[in-house]
Structures are given as C-alpha cells and as structure tokens.
Design a protein around this motif. Sequence first.
Motif, PDB file in Angstrom:
ATOM      1  N   SER A   1      -5.149   7.351   7.404  1.00 22.67           N
ATOM      2  CA  SER A   1      -6.436   6.905   7.937  1.00 22.67           C
ATOM      3  C   SER A   1      -6.263   5.634   8.762  1.00 22.67           C
ATOM      4  CB  SER A   1      -7.416   6.662   6.788  1.00 22.67           C
ATOM      5  OG  SER A   1      -8.644   6.151   7.266  1.00 22.67           O
TER       6      SER A   1
ATOM      7  N   VAL B   1       0.860  -1.180   0.000  1.00 18.39           N
ATOM      8  CA  VAL B   1       0.000   0.000   0.000  1.00 18.39           C
ATOM      9  C   VAL B   1       0.898   1.232   0.000  1.00 18.39           C
ATOM     10  CG1 VAL B   1      -1.789   1.283   1.241  1.00 18.39           C
ATOM     11  CG2 VAL B   1      -1.797  -1.224   1.267  1.00 18.39           C
TER      12      VAL B   1
ATOM     13  N   GLU C   1      -4.509   6.828   2.630  1.00 16.36           N
ATOM     14  CA  GLU C   1      -5.008   5.570   3.177  1.00 16.36           C
ATOM     15  C   GLU C   1      -4.220   5.180   4.426  1.00 16.36           C
ATOM     16  OE1 GLU C   1      -6.734   1.928   3.966  1.00 16.36           O
ATOM     17  OE2 GLU C   1      -7.484   3.433   2.562  1.00 16.36           O
TER      18      GLU C   1
ATOM     19  N   GLU D   1     -12.775  -5.062   5.232  1.00 10.66           N
ATOM     20  CA  GLU D   1     -11.674  -4.424   4.516  1.00 10.66           C
ATOM     21  C   GLU D   1     -11.504  -5.040   3.125  1.00 10.66           C
ATOM     22  OE1 GLU D   1      -9.508  -1.708   5.369  1.00 10.66           O
ATOM     23  OE2 GLU D   1     -11.303  -1.467   6.587  1.00 10.66           O
TER      24      GLU D   1
ATOM     25  N   ASP E   1      -0.615   4.515  -0.917  1.00 10.23           N
ATOM     26  CA  ASP E   1      -1.485   5.696  -0.811  1.00 10.23           C
ATOM     27  C   ASP E   1      -1.354   6.286   0.594  1.00 10.23           C
ATOM     28  OD1 ASP E   1      -3.514   7.541  -0.557  1.00 10.23           O
ATOM     29  OD2 ASP E   1      -5.048   6.287  -1.485  1.00 10.23           O
TER      30      ASP E   1
ATOM     31  N   ARG F   1     -14.022  -3.539   0.943  1.00  5.49           N
ATOM     32  CA  ARG F   1     -13.704  -2.144   0.634  1.00  5.49           C
ATOM     33  C   ARG F   1     -12.623  -2.046  -0.442  1.00  5.49           C
ATOM     34  NH1 ARG F   1     -10.463   2.251   2.798  1.00  5.49           N
ATOM     35  NH2 ARG F   1      -9.380   0.880   4.249  1.00  5.49           N
ATOM     36  N   HIS F   2     -11.690  -2.992  -0.439  1.00 11.03           N
ATOM     37  CA  HIS F   2     -10.559  -2.907  -1.363  1.00 11.03           C
ATOM     38  C   HIS F   2     -10.719  -3.813  -2.594  1.00 11.03           C
ATOM     39  CE1 HIS F   2      -7.947  -0.373   1.116  1.00 11.03           C
ATOM     40  NE2 HIS F   2      -8.457  -1.008   2.153  1.00 11.03           N
TER      41      HIS F   2
END
Length: 203
Positions: free
Chosen positions: A17, A9, A14, A197, A11, A200-201
């Motif tokens: 958060s 990851v 992200e 999750e 981002d 969501r992804h």
Amino acid sequence: MYIPKYYEVTDLAEIESFVRNHPFGTIISNDNGRPLATHVPMEMSRDGDGHVITGHLAKGNPQWKTIDDNADILLIFQGPHAYVSSSWYENEEVSTWNYQSVHIYGSGTLLSEDELENDLIHLLDRYEGHRDRGRTWDNLSEKSKAQMKGIVGFRIKVDEVQAAYKMNQNKNGKDYDSVVEHLSGKNDQNANQIAEEMKRHKK
C-alpha cells in the motif's frame, strides 16, 4: 537500511500500500563500481508467490544498460517526513526527524516491447482512466505511441524488503500525542501527513 526494532515494518500488505501511494521512487544500480540513480514512477504487483516492480527509463539514460541480469538493484520509496522538536516532549530530550521509507532489493531484467506496452497501458489506466478525456493508451495517437521507442522498460523481482516508519513509537502516550498535535498544526503538508500516519499507527 539501519532500522531499530521500534520502527521496523514487516507487514507486506502495508508495504504494498505504501509503494502504491508513493510510486515515485529511485532506482539505483552500479556501473563498474560507480552508483547510478534515476527518479522514476514505478508499480509494485504480485507475481506468483512473490512481487515485482516495473517502470521505464529514457533510452538516452545509460542506466538501463546496467539493469538486465543484475541481481543487485536497490529501489527506494520515500514517504512524508517532518522535523520533531524536543520542546514538544514533557521532559528534556533531543530533537529528531520522523519519516517513512521503504528499500527494496531485487534482480533486474528488461521488458520486451509487448511487455513494455502492457506496462504503459496499466500505468495510463491508473493515472488517466478516471479523467474526462483521459489520455489512456486507447486514446493516444499513433504518433504519441511511437514515442515508446524512446524508453526502455524494466522489471525488478523483489528479493528483500526493508521498511522503516520512524514515528515516535518509543515515546509515551503523552509525548506521542503532543508530537501529533504540533505536527497537525503546521502549515506543512509533510508534517500534516506524518501526523495522520501517527494517528493511524497509534497503539
């Protein structure tokens, strides 16, 4: 942290958060070759073009003495995690473990008394400000405020971020959906959170 490309990851929004939603992390430093670790709540915030993470340690905890002017601090933030059975796949495979984790490397300094007080004000506003009779800084007695003398604040300037969300991204849609279904059906908060999750992804 070893991160296969499937799970990496990058981002930063992200990751910010994630740290905000999983603030109870681990700070790791070194004392003459011996690793020291403490589990503490921490806050990530923007600082100019970069980011910093703040928190505090008990003054009786010797780890605080290893933080100031130390360019090799590691912070770990762990999210939900869950066992994934290979029996949930269409074809024979190996079982695995899904998880979310963020490692942050940075340079440490200690907070001044005023900086520590401001950091505590922010922390109490976040966790107490929404409560009826919340114990924010303005509502604390001088006796309670005096306990600040028993802690040491720290700031970590973020130099490098490594984030891994291992959530079956390398599986086909049918296997992916099967894992989500099985995790959602468990009486296990971690498993349920990983399932959410994954939803969501999902690409």
